[in-house]
Design a protein around this motif. Structure first.
Motif, PDB file in Angstrom:
ATOM      1  N   LEU A  20       0.832  -1.201   0.000  1.00 40.95           N
ATOM      2  CA  LEU A  20       0.000   0.000   0.000  1.00 40.95           C
ATOM      3  C   LEU A  20       0.867   1.251   0.000  1.00 40.95           C
ATOM      4  N   ASP A  21       2.050   1.148   0.608  1.00 37.26           N
ATOM      5  CA  ASP A  21       2.956   2.285   0.678  1.00 37.26           C
ATOM      6  C   ASP A  21       3.460   2.705  -0.697  1.00 37.26           C
ATOM      7  N   ASP A  22       3.430   1.769  -1.674  1.00 34.09           N
ATOM      8  CA  ASP A  22       3.908   2.099  -3.015  1.00 34.09           C
ATOM      9  C   ASP A  22       2.976   3.070  -3.735  1.00 34.09           C
ATOM     10  N   ALA A  54      -9.155  -1.327  30.184  1.00 31.26           N
ATOM     11  CA  ALA A  54      -8.768  -2.738  30.324  1.00 31.26           C
ATOM     12  C   ALA A  54      -9.887  -3.672  29.907  1.00 31.26           C
ATOM     13  N   THR A  55     -11.116  -3.190  29.991  1.00 39.76           N
ATOM     14  CA  THR A  55     -12.272  -4.024  29.638  1.00 39.76           C
ATOM     15  C   THR A  55     -13.125  -3.301  28.600  1.00 39.76           C
ATOM     16  N   GLY A  56     -14.081  -4.038  28.058  1.00 40.29           N
ATOM     17  CA  GLY A  56     -14.989  -3.440  27.086  1.00 40.29           C
ATOM     18  C   GLY A  56     -14.466  -3.564  25.662  1.00 40.29           C
ATOM     19  N   ARG A  57     -15.255  -3.079  24.740  1.00 42.59           N
ATOM     20  CA  ARG A  57     -14.911  -3.173  23.326  1.00 42.59           C
ATOM     21  C   ARG A  57     -13.811  -2.159  22.986  1.00 42.59           C
ATOM     22  N   PRO A  58     -12.737  -2.591  22.294  1.00 41.60           N
ATOM     23  CA  PRO A  58     -11.657  -1.653  21.950  1.00 41.60           C
ATOM     24  C   PRO A  58     -12.156  -0.533  21.041  1.00 41.60           C
ATOM     25  N   GLY A  59     -11.594   0.647  21.200  1.00 43.75           N
ATOM     26  CA  GLY A  59     -11.952   1.789  20.368  1.00 43.75           C
ATOM     27  C   GLY A  59     -10.808   2.186  19.457  1.00 43.75           C
ATOM     28  N   TYR A  60     -11.050   3.177  18.640  1.00 42.49           N
ATOM     29  CA  TYR A  60     -10.013   3.683  17.743  1.00 42.49           C
ATOM     30  C   TYR A  60      -9.024   4.553  18.520  1.00 42.49           C
ATOM     31  N   GLN A  61      -7.779   4.506  18.114  1.00 42.52           N
ATOM     32  CA  GLN A  61      -6.779   5.367  18.727  1.00 42.52           C
ATOM     33  C   GLN A  61      -7.075   6.829  18.391  1.00 42.52           C
ATOM     34  N   PRO A  62      -6.935   7.736  19.354  1.00 39.26           N
ATOM     35  CA  PRO A  62      -7.140   9.161  19.059  1.00 39.26           C
ATOM     36  C   PRO A  62      -6.237   9.666  17.937  1.00 39.26           C
ATOM     37  N   ALA A  63      -5.033   9.095  17.816  1.00 39.60           N
ATOM     38  CA  ALA A  63      -4.118   9.510  16.751  1.00 39.60           C
ATOM     39  C   ALA A  63      -4.711   9.210  15.377  1.00 39.60           C
ATOM     40  N   THR A  64      -5.336   8.052  15.238  1.00 47.78           N
ATOM     41  CA  THR A  64      -5.959   7.688  13.959  1.00 47.78           C
ATOM     42  C   THR A  64      -7.107   8.624  13.623  1.00 47.78           C
ATOM     43  N   MET A  65      -7.945   8.934  14.598  1.00 46.06           N
ATOM     44  CA  MET A  65      -9.070   9.831  14.372  1.00 46.06           C
ATOM     45  C   MET A  65      -8.589  11.245  14.054  1.00 46.06           C
ATOM     46  N   LEU A  66      -7.513  11.671  14.724  1.00 42.20           N
ATOM     47  CA  LEU A  66      -6.969  13.008  14.471  1.00 42.20           C
ATOM     48  C   LEU A  66      -6.410  13.094  13.060  1.00 42.20           C
ATOM     49  N   LYS A  67      -5.782  12.032  12.575  1.00 39.84           N
ATOM     50  CA  LYS A  67      -5.262  12.019  11.207  1.00 39.84           C
ATOM     51  C   LYS A  67      -6.397  12.174  10.192  1.00 39.84           C
ATOM     52  N   ILE A  68      -7.521  11.528  10.451  1.00 35.16           N
ATOM     53  CA  ILE A  68      -8.678  11.668   9.560  1.00 35.16           C
ATOM     54  C   ILE A  68      -9.184  13.098   9.564  1.00 35.16           C
ATOM     55  N   ARG A  85     -17.030   8.070   3.715  1.00 36.15           N
ATOM     56  CA  ARG A  85     -16.982   7.539   2.348  1.00 36.15           C
ATOM     57  C   ARG A  85     -15.550   7.533   1.809  1.00 36.15           C
ATOM     58  N   GLU A  86     -14.806   8.612   2.104  1.00 37.47           N
ATOM     59  CA  GLU A  86     -13.431   8.679   1.613  1.00 37.47           C
ATOM     60  C   GLU A  86     -12.550   7.607   2.232  1.00 37.47           C
ATOM     61  N   SER A  87     -12.827   7.216   3.467  1.00 39.50           N
ATOM     62  CA  SER A  87     -12.014   6.183   4.118  1.00 39.50           C
ATOM     63  C   SER A  87     -12.192   4.815   3.470  1.00 39.50           C
ATOM     64  N   HIS A  88     -13.263   4.642   2.676  1.00 36.62           N
ATOM     65  CA  HIS A  88     -13.512   3.385   1.977  1.00 36.62           C
ATOM     66  C   HIS A  88     -12.892   3.366   0.578  1.00 36.62           C
ATOM     67  N   ILE A  94      -6.809   5.634   3.170  1.00 39.51           N
ATOM     68  CA  ILE A  94      -6.633   4.222   3.534  1.00 39.51           C
ATOM     69  C   ILE A  94      -5.213   3.989   4.035  1.00 39.51           C
ATOM     70  N   TRP A  95      -4.238   4.605   3.369  1.00 37.93           N
ATOM     71  CA  TRP A  95      -2.835   4.489   3.818  1.00 37.93           C
ATOM     72  C   TRP A  95      -2.649   5.166   5.171  1.00 37.93           C
ATOM     73  N   LEU A  96      -3.280   6.324   5.348  1.00 36.31           N
ATOM     74  CA  LEU A  96      -3.097   7.098   6.571  1.00 36.31           C
ATOM     75  C   LEU A  96      -3.658   6.382   7.791  1.00 36.31           C
ATOM     76  N   THR A  97      -4.767   5.675   7.613  1.00 37.14           N
ATOM     77  CA  THR A  97      -5.430   5.012   8.744  1.00 37.14           C
ATOM     78  C   THR A  97      -5.073   3.533   8.864  1.00 37.14           C
ATOM     79  N   GLY A  98      -4.318   2.984   7.904  1.00 40.40           N
ATOM     80  CA  GLY A  98      -4.016   1.565   7.944  1.00 40.40           C
ATOM     81  C   GLY A  98      -5.232   0.709   7.674  1.00 40.40           C
ATOM     82  N   ARG A  99      -6.062   1.151   6.695  1.00 44.14           N
ATOM     83  CA  ARG A  99      -7.287   0.454   6.281  1.00 44.14           C
ATOM     84  C   ARG A  99      -8.392   0.471   7.340  1.00 44.14           C
TER      85      ARG A  99
END
Length: 365
Positions: A20-22, A54-68, A85-88, A94-99
């Protein structure tokens, strides 16, 4: 022999898939976003959920959301639905968020819950640009832009709009009442609309009248004489080409060297008349400028604002405008009178001399 450039076969598989980096060039701006966000101390900046539970459903990293969010800011993608839509489909995102592909509600909630932290990120970015000497820190231009709010015009009420809607609704009621009278005189077999249907429409119009009166009272009680139902902070503002839209007035101070934004502020004041000294002060603080000149269009001209700029050590260059309306009323304005310092008198446009005589006898001297 084919004379067109042919693409690859979509169904052709490869032994070693491309990275994907290419797809992202070395000088692509998304690499700057990625490196900048990765170096930020998000916990110090005040972002929520930097440390995962430590418990519960994992969430998105704030860094990933900030990049978006930063990517959307860079590419004028304001809507959270558009960012989803753009993230799809957008290879850069897609590269910025790691899919990763968060839904629009997650993107909107992140922006809502981290407003102050995102503002601190803007300050950090300005500081980085200052360290890289990307600012001249001597000359900035201030301007305002109308950003359309979520609130539609139908859900925005001012004194004029409420009065206009009340008159229109009353006219509709009168028209239905006239039709009701006509329907009573017609034979049942030739009636186009029954009396029952007309009464229902009249009842609907009367209910609308009552609702408009409630909004009218709300407008009168509001400090700005304006009420927006969906987005309470949005205001009806005039557009440059005519007409109005429910918007925000976004003020920006742009440095002259690389046209980077040094300071910004979102207001709901419809005009720019009172924004000059505030934006100039914010730009001077952000750039750490010792000597700053600010330029703006005639919409910013106001004597008090210019005086405040000079009092803060900022040179303001704003074209003077005549706001008296004297020419429309076929009268002279102050600009038409020229002062003669040697004679200590004004020259009238009609060719007469305007002087001031101090009567010493009248004042007991």
């Amino acid at each position: 022999m084919k004379r067109f450039i042919e693409g690859e076969n979509r169904s052709q598989s490869t032994l070693f898939p491309e990275r994907l980096d290419d797809y992202i060039a070395e000088d692509n701006a998304v690499r700057v976003i990625d490196a900048f966000v990765n170096k930020l101390d998000l916990k110090r900046l005040g972002f929520n959920r930097v440390e995962p539970s430590a418990t519960g459903r994992p969430g998105y990293q704030p860094a990933t959301m900030l990049k978006i969010y930063v990517y959307g800011y860079l590419n004028r993608l304001q809507s959270s639905r558009r960012l989803e839509r753009e993230s799809h489909r957008n290879v850069e995102l897609i590269w910025l968020t790691g899919r990763l592909m968060p839904d629009f509600k997650t993107i909107a909630d992140f922006r809502k819950d981290n407003k102050r932290a995102i503002r601190r990120v803007c300050v950090e970015f300005v500081g980085l640009c200052r360290e890289l000497k990307l600012f001249s820190a001597t000359l900035v231009a201030v301007d305002g832009s109308k950003f359309k709010a979520v609130n539609s015009r139908d859900k925005n009420f001012t004194r004029k709009s409420v009065k206009r809607r009340l008159q229109k609704t009353q006219a509709n009621i009168d028209r239905y009442l006239a039709k009701l009278d006509a329907a009573d005189r017609e034979a049942p077999e030739i009636r186009e609309v029954t009396a029952t249907e007309l009464k229902q429409k009249i009842a609907s119009m009367e209910a609308k009248m009552e609702q408009l009166k409630v909004h009218e009272a709300g407008v009168e009680a509001h400090p700005d004489s304006q009420v927006s139902l969906t987005d309470p902070d949005a205001r009806s503002m005039m557009k440059a080409g005519g007409g109005s839209t429910v918007s925000y007035n976004v003020q920006t101070a742009v440095d002259s060297k690389h046209h980077l934004i040094a300071a910004h502020e979102v207001t709901n004041i419809p005009n720019d008349r009172c924004q000059l000294s505030s934006m100039a002060g914010q730009a001077a603080a952000a750039l750490d400028a010792k000597s700053l000149t600010v330029i703006a269009d005639p919409g910013y001209y106001k004597g008090v604002e210019i005086v405040d700029c000079y009092a803060a050590g900022i040179k303001a260059l704003v074209p003077k405008v005549d706001t008296t309306g004297s020419q429309i009323k076929d009268r002279y304005s102050k600009a038409d009178f020229r002062y003669d310092a040697k004679r200590n008198e004004y020259a009238c446009p009609a060719g007469q001399r305007l002087t001031y005589r101090f009567d010493s006898v009248k004042h007991g001297m």
